[in-house]
Scaffold this motif. Sequence first.
Motif, mmCIF file in Angstrom:
data_model
loop_
_atom_site.group_PDB
_atom_site.id
_atom_site.type_symbol
_atom_site.label_atom_id
_atom_site.label_comp_id
_atom_site.label_asym_id
_atom_site.label_seq_id
_atom_site.Cartn_x
_atom_site.Cartn_y
_atom_site.Cartn_z
ATOM 1 N N GLY A 66 2.485 3.239 -5.039
ATOM 2 C CA GLY A 66 2.237 4.232 -6.102
ATOM 3 C C GLY A 66 1.558 3.151 -7.326
ATOM 4 O O GLY A 66 1.431 3.875 -8.441
ATOM 5 N N LYS A 67 1.019 2.071 -7.061
ATOM 6 C CA LYS A 67 0.124 1.585 -8.349
ATOM 7 C C LYS A 67 -0.886 2.393 -8.616
ATOM 8 O O LYS A 67 -0.979 2.725 -9.965
ATOM 9 C CB LYS A 67 -0.511 0.388 -7.571
ATOM 10 N N THR A 68 -1.640 3.003 -7.824
ATOM 11 C CA THR A 68 -2.719 3.741 -8.569
ATOM 12 C C THR A 68 -2.225 4.925 -9.221
ATOM 13 O O THR A 68 -2.794 5.298 -10.301
ATOM 14 C CB THR A 68 -3.781 4.176 -7.276
ATOM 15 N N THR A 69 -1.360 5.658 -8.572
ATOM 16 C CA THR A 69 -0.833 6.785 -9.337
ATOM 17 C C THR A 69 -0.224 6.080 -10.790
ATOM 18 O O THR A 69 -0.566 7.071 -11.616
ATOM 19 C CB THR A 69 0.445 7.228 -8.493
ATOM 20 N N SER A 95 0.818 -1.220 -0.047
ATOM 21 C CA SER A 95 -0.017 -0.111 0.002
ATOM 22 C C SER A 95 0.888 1.342 0.173
ATOM 23 O O SER A 95 1.778 1.320 0.603
ATOM 24 C CB SER A 95 -0.954 0.094 1.075
ATOM 25 N N GLY A 96 0.494 2.284 -0.885
ATOM 26 C CA GLY A 96 1.180 3.417 -0.861
ATOM 27 C C GLY A 96 2.307 3.415 -1.957
ATOM 28 O O GLY A 96 3.202 4.307 -2.080
HETATM 29 N N1 LIG Z 1 -3.676 13.281 -4.501
HETATM 30 C C1 LIG Z 1 -2.633 12.907 -3.473
HETATM 31 N N2 LIG Z 1 -2.252 14.051 -3.006
HETATM 32 C C2 LIG Z 1 -1.066 13.671 -2.281
HETATM 33 N N3 LIG Z 1 -0.393 12.501 -1.920
HETATM 34 C C3 LIG Z 1 -0.914 11.705 -2.830
HETATM 35 C C4 LIG Z 1 -2.175 11.802 -3.696
HETATM 36 N N4 LIG Z 1 -2.449 10.603 -4.422
HETATM 37 C C5 LIG Z 1 -1.432 9.620 -3.723
HETATM 38 N N5 LIG Z 1 -0.577 10.197 -3.047
HETATM 39 C C6 LIG Z 1 0.541 9.720 -2.270
HETATM 40 O O1 LIG Z 1 1.242 9.044 -3.059
HETATM 41 C C7 LIG Z 1 1.692 7.716 -2.612
HETATM 42 C C8 LIG Z 1 1.227 6.690 -3.766
HETATM 43 O O2 LIG Z 1 -0.073 6.673 -3.724
HETATM 44 P P1 LIG Z 1 -1.212 5.553 -4.523
HETATM 45 O O3 LIG Z 1 -2.522 5.727 -4.196
HETATM 46 O O4 LIG Z 1 -0.537 5.417 -5.910
HETATM 47 O O5 LIG Z 1 -0.641 4.036 -3.990
HETATM 48 P P2 LIG Z 1 -0.996 2.497 -4.101
HETATM 49 O O6 LIG Z 1 -0.218 1.935 -4.358
HETATM 50 O O7 LIG Z 1 -2.402 2.782 -5.228
HETATM 51 O O8 LIG Z 1 -1.673 2.159 -2.554
HETATM 52 P P3 LIG Z 1 -3.059 1.252 -2.224
HETATM 53 O O9 LIG Z 1 -2.463 0.057 -2.385
HETATM 54 O O10 LIG Z 1 -3.177 1.837 -0.799
HETATM 55 O O11 LIG Z 1 -3.997 1.651 -3.068
HETATM 56 C C9 LIG Z 1 1.100 7.670 -1.428
HETATM 57 O O12 LIG Z 1 2.037 7.939 -0.478
HETATM 58 C C10 LIG Z 1 -0.191 8.599 -1.351
HETATM 59 O O13 LIG Z 1 -0.011 9.060 0.135
#
Ligand SMILES: Nc1ncnc2c1ncn2[C@@H]1O[C@H](COP(=O)(O)OP(=O)(O)OP(=O)(O)O)[C@@H](O)[C@H]1O
Lengths: 415, 235
Positions: B49-52, B46-47
């Motif tokens: 960056g997958k979603t990003t 988690s966190g």
């Molecule tokens: N709009 C935003 N504003 C500030 N920080 C963000 C934003 N979107 C993502 N982040 C930060 O960027 C990092 C990556 O986030 P992301 O959502 O891409 O992770 P993830 O791998 O999808 O996590 P998860 O498995 O929980 O969905 C995290 O530290 C998150 O807090």
Amino acid sequence: MWIVLKIAWRNLWRKPRRTVLTVVTISLGLALLLIFFGIGDGGHNQMIEAAVRMGSGHVVIQQKEYHAKGGIDRLLDIAQKQRAEEWIRDMEPLFPIQHILMRTYASGLASSSDGSAGVQIIGIEPQSERVASRFDDKLIAGDFLDSMSGNEVILGEGVAQRLDLGVGEKMVLMAQGAGSTEIQSQLVRVKGILRTGLEESDQTLVLLPLAASQEFLNLGEGIHQVAILMSHSGPSTQVAEMGKKRLPSLEVLSWGEAMPELVDFIRIDNGGNYIMNIVLFLLIAFTVLNTLLMSVLERGKEFGLLHSLGLTPIKRFLMILLEATFMAALSGLGGFGIGYALHLYLNIHGLPLDLFYSGELSAVGVTFDPVIYSDLSAGRIFSSLALVFLLTLTLGLAPAWRAARSGNIHLLGRT
Amino acid sequence: MGSKEMILRLQDVSRMYEQGQETVRALDNVTLSLEKGEFVAIAGPSGSGKTTLLNVAVGLDRPTQGKVWIRDHYLNSMNTHALARLRLEEVGFIFQSYNLVPVLNAEENAELILLLRGVPRQKRKTAVLQILEEVGLAGLEKRRPSELSGGQQQRVAVARAIAAEPALVLADEPTANLDSETALSLLKLMEKLNQEHATTFLFSTHDPRVMKRAHRIIHLVDGRVDRDEPQPSHG
Ligand SMILES: Nc1ncnc2c1ncn2[C@@H]1O[C@H](COP(=O)(O)OP(=O)(O)OP(=O)(O)O)[C@@H](O)[C@H]1O
Ligand SMILES: [Mg+2]
């Protein structure tokens, strides 16, 4: 585009209770608006009607400056009378005319053994005036004048009371005649007593047959006024304008020009109604805005979804405006239905104002019927509907803008 | 590999978020490319960056640095409207939840993208009924989302993503809200469609069982590509 329409329509019924409540509120607001207009216009038209029938007529023709200055000598002579009649005949095919009334006016004094009173002596043609002014309804004692009447008069109720006169009794009329400073006097007999509904008339009115008045006042064939009664007051101004052009040497006035105080009163009264209307608009506005904003705010995720699926901001914007339009259309239909039904009822049965007030109802000297009949023009209906539509759509703009913008919420992750 | 058609390409992509005083580096110099027909998982805690990564890949978010292409479209130089258009033409989405328009039934939801693309009605109907059948929803076409189970809703989302035959299907934790049985069958369905339609899939997941079905896994750690490896057991 169809899909946007479809989604918008179905969204309307997602919270049916909220939608129905909103539509009902707007409908009732619109219905009230229509009724206010109907009663307001109806009341005013009744006042105009009453004032016009007892007073000036819809359009009057008289000697120049007669309106401002009066004067027993400002007479229409035979030639002028003929020109006026010619014009009226030419105009009749365009504007249905009900009556043409010839009148003389004089101020004078009426005396009986019980005292004297200042009076307005009006010479009339009994047959046409009787029908035109609906005197039969207003007669409270005796009979109206007829073609055989000589020195017989009809008195306003107040005059009869002050002079303590009854039907058949005699009195003396005194007034200044034309062409001299000499005071003329004439013995006359009371034939009937009227209650006109016009306060001033009731206190001062003395009706005399035209021929008798011309003789009494030394007028010869002259008269002071030709009054035209039409089937309704709508085209009065237009007709008067035509008259002014056709008869430049005479004074041609519409009822509005002849009775400016009545026009002012109606304007002020309408002003009061507009305040009511604004309150109603605010009520409608608040309801619409509340409903639309709520529904947009709670659908943030949905707009995000539609956004990622490729529904452009413009389409999301349109979607909300369509929802507003549907709501306006339903409300317009409902409001028009309820409002028009109420109007029809009040148009036939009337609104009895004596439910709310006791005593006489009068304004600017016009005592009017305590039952008001609603009168709703197509223009009023159209403008009310247009206003509700415009208002709803305008208020839809902000929520629609929000919907267009809120698509940027990312649906991916961040749950 | 080089002879195959390129579907997605990220080059030196970084995405920084300002969080008060500090800067969060959600993506850190990511370079990767996907070819037609690939079936790829993005894995990572988690966190990481997958979603990003998924957001930036399809222009829902813009990179702070670096370049992105979908086929031969260069996303950096496109405006929001053009990006929306591009997604409509080239990308199918399957989200973790809230995939469907609540007021439309299964068939209408599956049809939505075709409709927005302006595909003629008859073609649309045929395609949608066929795809709903393929995802095992025959007979449930007229149900609204609220009348379908979570798994069934995800299948409608898959059907919608596939029906328009996009170049790329993107899915952010499509199985996160499903029990593992349902999750696995959804994955098998996606795999089947990947094979039959040669559609490129890119999905993120935590779940090792889901990961195992991918033909290639990209491991993200702190926004960086830690490992990018093919799964030998598959194609
Ligand atoms: N709009 C935003 N504003 C500030 N920080 C963000 C934003 N979107 C993502 N982040 C930060 O960027 C990092 C990556 O986030 P992301 O959502 O891409 O992770 P993830 O791998 O999808 O996590 P998860 O498995 O929980 O969905 C995290 O530290 C998150 O807090
Ligand atoms: Mg995520």
